[in-house]
Scaffold this active site. Structure first.
Site, mmCIF file in Angstrom:
data_model
loop_
_atom_site.group_PDB
_atom_site.id
_atom_site.type_symbol
_atom_site.label_atom_id
_atom_site.label_comp_id
_atom_site.label_asym_id
_atom_site.label_seq_id
_atom_site.Cartn_x
_atom_site.Cartn_y
_atom_site.Cartn_z
ATOM 1 N N ASP A 67 23.209 12.908 -16.840
ATOM 2 C CA ASP A 67 22.818 13.741 -15.703
ATOM 3 C C ASP A 67 23.482 13.290 -14.405
ATOM 4 O OD1 ASP A 67 21.245 15.403 -17.223
ATOM 5 O OD2 ASP A 67 19.374 14.368 -16.795
ATOM 6 N N THR A 192 12.067 17.271 -12.093
ATOM 7 C CA THR A 192 11.880 16.416 -13.267
ATOM 8 C C THR A 192 12.635 15.095 -13.125
ATOM 9 O OG1 THR A 192 13.673 17.659 -14.339
ATOM 10 C CG2 THR A 192 11.416 18.280 -14.896
ATOM 11 N N GLY A 193 13.100 14.785 -11.915
ATOM 12 C CA GLY A 193 13.810 13.543 -11.666
ATOM 13 C C GLY A 193 12.952 12.558 -10.887
#
EC number: 2.7.1.23
Length: 306
Positions: A67, A192-193
């Protein structure tokens, strides 16, 4: 999709990622595609050279890594409207990437792209800049920054843990002051990080919204806020110059911020474009797999589905 010129960026100092890049470059060049290839990492940024040296429009960016590698690519490629095909080679969670299993037969992937058998997902981004003084001052004293996941305003020091003192305005109105480890200003993609680690809300990545999440605030009343996408968030560092407050973009250091400065964060004019190969692409399946959602320890049957 025409594949006349393609960027291939692979995770720096990762042998497997480089091997995949070399294989893909060879296959694309055999299809009369011009390839620009290079490593991407904390000390390697190939994108300015790629964009400056491109003799014709770039049709695709293949990003091989995790990512973090994809986030770097998105910040540089989104303003040019270049779609990204991210593949999880050498990464960890892989929220933004196709699994390497989907990418095993690379020749079929190129066929699908040539035949337009894929989907494009557009994701909201944020932009930020540092200004001096009141909100009426619109001349930045820094460059403009882009983030796909989040901006974070917090201090950094090599020799001690520093508590930040931050004042937040939304659309010119003072909302609150925060004493703690900092503030995260996030997109739905970034929910979601770092945001979810700070107990912020998870938002569907198809939404357009801005989330403000305090990091370890010294007040139990400090809670995350979800704002409309047209909001402008201004963060003012308070206190003395020893606080060494920093602006971070997708986990990368952007610039220092001093008392008297403000950081304005708003929705960016551009969006990141991602190629989706999975035929049954499900956001909720991604959450279950990546966050290891298993439900209760005892599984209950749902006979009502029959």
């Amino acid at each position: 999709m025409q594949l006349k010129q393609v960027i291939i960026a692979y995770k720096a100092r990762d042998a497997r990622s480089k091997q995949w890049a070399e294989l893909c470059a060879k296959q694309l060049e055999s299809r009369e595609c011009q390839v620009l290839m290079g490593p991407s990492g904390p000390k390697d940024n190939p994108y300015p050279v790629f964009l400056a040296s491109a003799a014709q429009p770039i049709d695709l960016a293949l990003v091989l890594g995790g990512d973090g590698t994809v986030l770097t690519g998105a910040r540089h490629l989104a303003p040019a409207g270049i779609p990204i095909l991210g593949v999880n080679v050498g990464g960890h969670l892989g929220f933004l990437t196709e699994s390497v299993e989907e990418f095993q037969d690379t020749e079929k992937v190129w066929d699908r792209l040539f035949e337009d058998r894929y989907a494009i997902q557009r994701r909201m981004m944020l932009q930020a800049a540092v200004y001096e003084g009141h909100g009426s001052n619109l001349e930045p004293v820094s460059e403009h920054y882009l983030a796909l996941n989040e901006f974070c305003v917090k201090p950094a020091s090599a020799d001690r843990m520093i508590t930040s003192i931050l004042e937040m305005e939304i659309d010119g109105e003072v909302v609150d002051q925060y004493v703690g480890d900092g503030l995260i200003i996030s997109t739905p993609t970034g929910s979601t990080g770092y945001t979810v680690s700070a107990n912020g809300p998870i938002m569907h990545d198809g939404m357009e919204a801005i989330t403000i999440t305090p990091i370890c605030a010294m007040s139990l009343s400090s809670r995350p806020l979800v704002l409309p996408p047209g909001s402008v968030v201004s963060i003012w560092p308070l206190g003395d110059y020893d606080l060494s407050t920093k602006l971070w973009t997708d986990g990368v250091l952007g610039t220092s911020i001093w008392p008297g400065h403000r950081v304005d964060v708003r929705m960016a004019d551009c969006r990141a474009k991602f190629i989706i190969l999975r035929e049954n692409n499900s956001y909720y399946q991604t959450l279950r797999e990546k966050l290891l959602w298993a439900g209760t320890r005892v599984h209950y049957s749902n006979n009502h589905r029959n």
